[in-house]
Write a protein that holds these residues in place. Sequence first.
Motif, PDB file in Angstrom:
ATOM      1  N   PHE A  19      -0.127 128.058   3.775  1.00 19.40           N
ATOM      2  CA  PHE A  19      -0.855 129.034   2.962  1.00 19.40           C
ATOM      3  C   PHE A  19      -2.097 128.398   2.356  1.00 19.40           C
ATOM      4  CE2 PHE A  19      -1.821 130.783  -1.228  1.00 19.40           C
ATOM      5  CZ  PHE A  19      -2.002 132.129  -0.946  1.00 19.40           C
ATOM      6  N   TYR A  20      -1.939 127.249   1.703  1.00 19.63           N
ATOM      7  CA  TYR A  20      -3.075 126.629   1.021  1.00 19.63           C
ATOM      8  C   TYR A  20      -4.083 126.044   2.006  1.00 19.63           C
ATOM      9  CZ  TYR A  20      -1.238 127.612  -3.553  1.00 19.63           C
ATOM     10  OH  TYR A  20      -0.810 128.275  -4.683  1.00 19.63           O
ATOM     11  N   GLU A  21      -3.653 125.590   3.169  1.00 21.60           N
ATOM     12  CA  GLU A  21      -4.612 125.151   4.179  1.00 21.60           C
ATOM     13  C   GLU A  21      -5.458 126.331   4.650  1.00 21.60           C
ATOM     14  OE1 GLU A  21      -2.736 121.240   6.364  1.00 21.60           O
ATOM     15  OE2 GLU A  21      -2.129 123.211   7.128  1.00 21.60           O
ATOM     16  N   GLN A  22      -4.817 127.457   4.898  1.00 26.14           N
ATOM     17  CA  GLN A  22      -5.555 128.646   5.320  1.00 26.14           C
ATOM     18  C   GLN A  22      -6.484 129.130   4.210  1.00 26.14           C
ATOM     19  OE1 GLN A  22      -3.098 131.968   6.438  1.00 26.14           O
ATOM     20  NE2 GLN A  22      -4.803 133.089   7.306  1.00 26.14           N
ATOM     21  N   THR A  24      -7.844 127.441   1.639  1.00 29.63           N
ATOM     22  CA  THR A  24      -8.922 126.519   1.270  1.00 29.63           C
ATOM     23  C   THR A  24      -9.758 126.030   2.440  1.00 29.63           C
ATOM     24  OG1 THR A  24      -7.527 124.558   1.489  1.00 29.63           O
ATOM     25  CG2 THR A  24      -7.588 125.644  -0.693  1.00 29.63           C
ATOM     26  N   GLY A  25      -9.213 126.102   3.650  1.00 29.53           N
ATOM     27  CA  GLY A  25      -9.900 125.518   4.792  1.00 29.53           C
ATOM     28  C   GLY A  25      -9.746 124.005   4.850  1.00 29.53           C
ATOM     29  N   LEU A  26      -8.931 123.443   3.971  1.00 32.24           N
ATOM     30  CA  LEU A  26      -8.675 122.007   3.947  1.00 32.24           C
ATOM     31  C   LEU A  26      -7.428 121.675   4.756  1.00 32.24           C
ATOM     32  CD1 LEU A  26      -9.181 121.431   0.108  1.00 32.24           C
ATOM     33  CD2 LEU A  26     -10.820 120.916   1.938  1.00 32.24           C
ATOM     34  N   THR A  27      -7.305 120.429   5.143  1.00 33.30           N
ATOM     35  CA  THR A  27      -6.104 119.954   5.819  1.00 33.30           C
ATOM     36  C   THR A  27      -5.321 119.097   4.835  1.00 33.30           C
ATOM     37  OG1 THR A  27      -7.208 119.953   7.957  1.00 33.30           O
ATOM     38  CG2 THR A  27      -5.220 118.616   7.770  1.00 33.30           C
ATOM     39  N   ALA A  28      -4.060 119.410   4.666  1.00 30.49           N
ATOM     40  CA  ALA A  28      -3.215 118.652   3.750  1.00 30.49           C
ATOM     41  C   ALA A  28      -2.895 117.286   4.336  1.00 30.49           C
ATOM     42  CB  ALA A  28      -1.916 119.412   3.479  1.00 30.49           C
ATOM     43  N   THR A  29      -2.800 116.316   3.460  1.00 25.17           N
ATOM     44  CA  THR A  29      -2.295 115.001   3.843  1.00 25.17           C
ATOM     45  C   THR A  29      -0.801 115.021   3.575  1.00 25.17           C
ATOM     46  OG1 THR A  29      -4.380 113.956   3.228  1.00 25.17           O
ATOM     47  CG2 THR A  29      -2.456 112.515   3.424  1.00 25.17           C
ATOM     48  N   ASP A  34       8.579 115.809   2.468  1.00 28.82           N
ATOM     49  CA  ASP A  34       8.804 116.411   1.158  1.00 28.82           C
ATOM     50  C   ASP A  34       7.593 116.402   0.239  1.00 28.82           C
ATOM     51  OD1 ASP A  34      11.558 117.072   1.469  1.00 28.82           O
ATOM     52  OD2 ASP A  34      12.060 114.955   1.200  1.00 28.82           O
ATOM     53  N   PHE A  35       6.440 115.864   0.696  1.00 27.30           N
ATOM     54  CA  PHE A  35       5.300 115.735  -0.215  1.00 27.30           C
ATOM     55  C   PHE A  35       3.983 115.726   0.551  1.00 27.30           C
ATOM     56  CE2 PHE A  35       2.295 113.348  -2.880  1.00 27.30           C
ATOM     57  CZ  PHE A  35       2.371 114.102  -4.036  1.00 27.30           C
ATOM     58  N   ALA A  36       3.048 116.573   0.069  1.00 26.09           N
ATOM     59  CA  ALA A  36       1.717 116.650   0.674  1.00 26.09           C
ATOM     60  C   ALA A  36       0.696 116.924  -0.420  1.00 26.09           C
ATOM     61  CB  ALA A  36       1.668 117.759   1.723  1.00 26.09           C
ATOM     62  N   GLU A  37      -0.575 116.641  -0.104  1.00 27.41           N
ATOM     63  CA  GLU A  37      -1.659 116.901  -1.041  1.00 27.41           C
ATOM     64  C   GLU A  37      -2.844 117.531  -0.331  1.00 27.41           C
ATOM     65  OE1 GLU A  37      -1.259 113.340  -4.332  1.00 27.41           O
ATOM     66  OE2 GLU A  37      -2.506 112.956  -2.567  1.00 27.41           O
ATOM     67  N   LEU A  38      -3.507 118.448  -1.024  1.00 32.02           N
ATOM     68  CA  LEU A  38      -4.796 118.990  -0.596  1.00 32.02           C
ATOM     69  C   LEU A  38      -5.813 118.506  -1.621  1.00 32.02           C
ATOM     70  CD1 LEU A  38      -2.696 121.693   0.101  1.00 32.02           C
ATOM     71  CD2 LEU A  38      -4.795 122.075   1.345  1.00 32.02           C
ATOM     72  N   ARG A  81     -17.383 136.615   0.655  1.00 32.51           N
ATOM     73  CA  ARG A  81     -17.287 136.186   2.051  1.00 32.51           C
ATOM     74  C   ARG A  81     -15.892 135.638   2.358  1.00 32.51           C
ATOM     75  NH1 ARG A  81     -20.911 131.435   3.504  1.00 32.51           N
ATOM     76  NH2 ARG A  81     -19.235 130.511   2.374  1.00 32.51           N
ATOM     77  N   ARG A  82     -15.338 134.838   1.419  1.00 28.51           N
ATOM     78  CA  ARG A  82     -13.995 134.286   1.615  1.00 28.51           C
ATOM     79  C   ARG A  82     -12.972 135.417   1.705  1.00 28.51           C
ATOM     80  NH1 ARG A  82     -13.399 129.212   2.675  1.00 28.51           N
ATOM     81  NH2 ARG A  82     -12.904 128.144   0.800  1.00 28.51           N
ATOM     82  N   PHE A  83     -13.136 136.441   0.871  1.00 31.38           N
ATOM     83  CA  PHE A  83     -12.250 137.599   0.920  1.00 31.38           C
ATOM     84  C   PHE A  83     -12.314 138.263   2.295  1.00 31.38           C
ATOM     85  CE2 PHE A  83     -12.053 142.296   0.407  1.00 31.38           C
ATOM     86  CZ  PHE A  83     -10.692 142.399   0.201  1.00 31.38           C
ATOM     87  N   GLU A  84     -13.513 138.463   2.799  1.00 29.56           N
ATOM     88  CA  GLU A  84     -13.673 139.091   4.112  1.00 29.56           C
ATOM     89  C   GLU A  84     -13.044 138.241   5.213  1.00 29.56           C
ATOM     90  OE1 GLU A  84     -17.904 139.773   4.204  1.00 29.56           O
ATOM     91  OE2 GLU A  84     -17.753 141.299   2.630  1.00 29.56           O
ATOM     92  N   GLN A  85     -13.127 136.927   5.088  1.00 30.02           N
ATOM     93  CA  GLN A  85     -12.529 136.032   6.080  1.00 30.02           C
ATOM     94  C   GLN A  85     -11.000 136.058   6.027  1.00 30.02           C
ATOM     95  OE1 GLN A  85     -14.293 132.366   4.765  1.00 30.02           O
ATOM     96  NE2 GLN A  85     -16.053 132.545   6.140  1.00 30.02           N
TER      97      GLN A  85
END
Length: 135
Positions: A19-22, A24-29, A34-38, A81-85
């Motif tokens: 969800f958060y990758e989609q 923000t457009g970021l890739t989580a580490t 059990d643990f990741a960061e954006l 624009r983000r909303f439209e995307q």
Amino acid sequence: MNLISTRIITAQVETLISFYEQLTGLTATRYTPDFAELKTPGATLAIGSTRTLQFFGGDGIAQPAQNRSMIIEFRVDDVQRRFEQLADSLKSTIVQEPTIMPWGNQSLLLRDPDGNLVNLFTPVTPEAIEKFAEK
């Protein structure tokens, strides 16, 4: 003192990461299953499974999907624009379409899969733009 990160404890790590990758457009580490960061320039959103609670004193210190008092906020260049995307893929998560708030931000409110409120915003009035200007 600096606020470095906010951590969400969840029973559905991969779902929240996706969800958060989609969003923000970021890739989580992903450090462990059990643990990741954006990481953003200003702060980090950490996502930890309920299993990580053992390191902090046990399952009773936090409960996933129980928040009703905090909003996770991301400043974006153009919230419309983000909303439209995102509108088609995240339609079911939208709480409020882009709206200009009295304090001068245009905000898009969503709920993540755990029910946490998320605000994507863009300063649009001169006062709000000034508030967030690099100094």
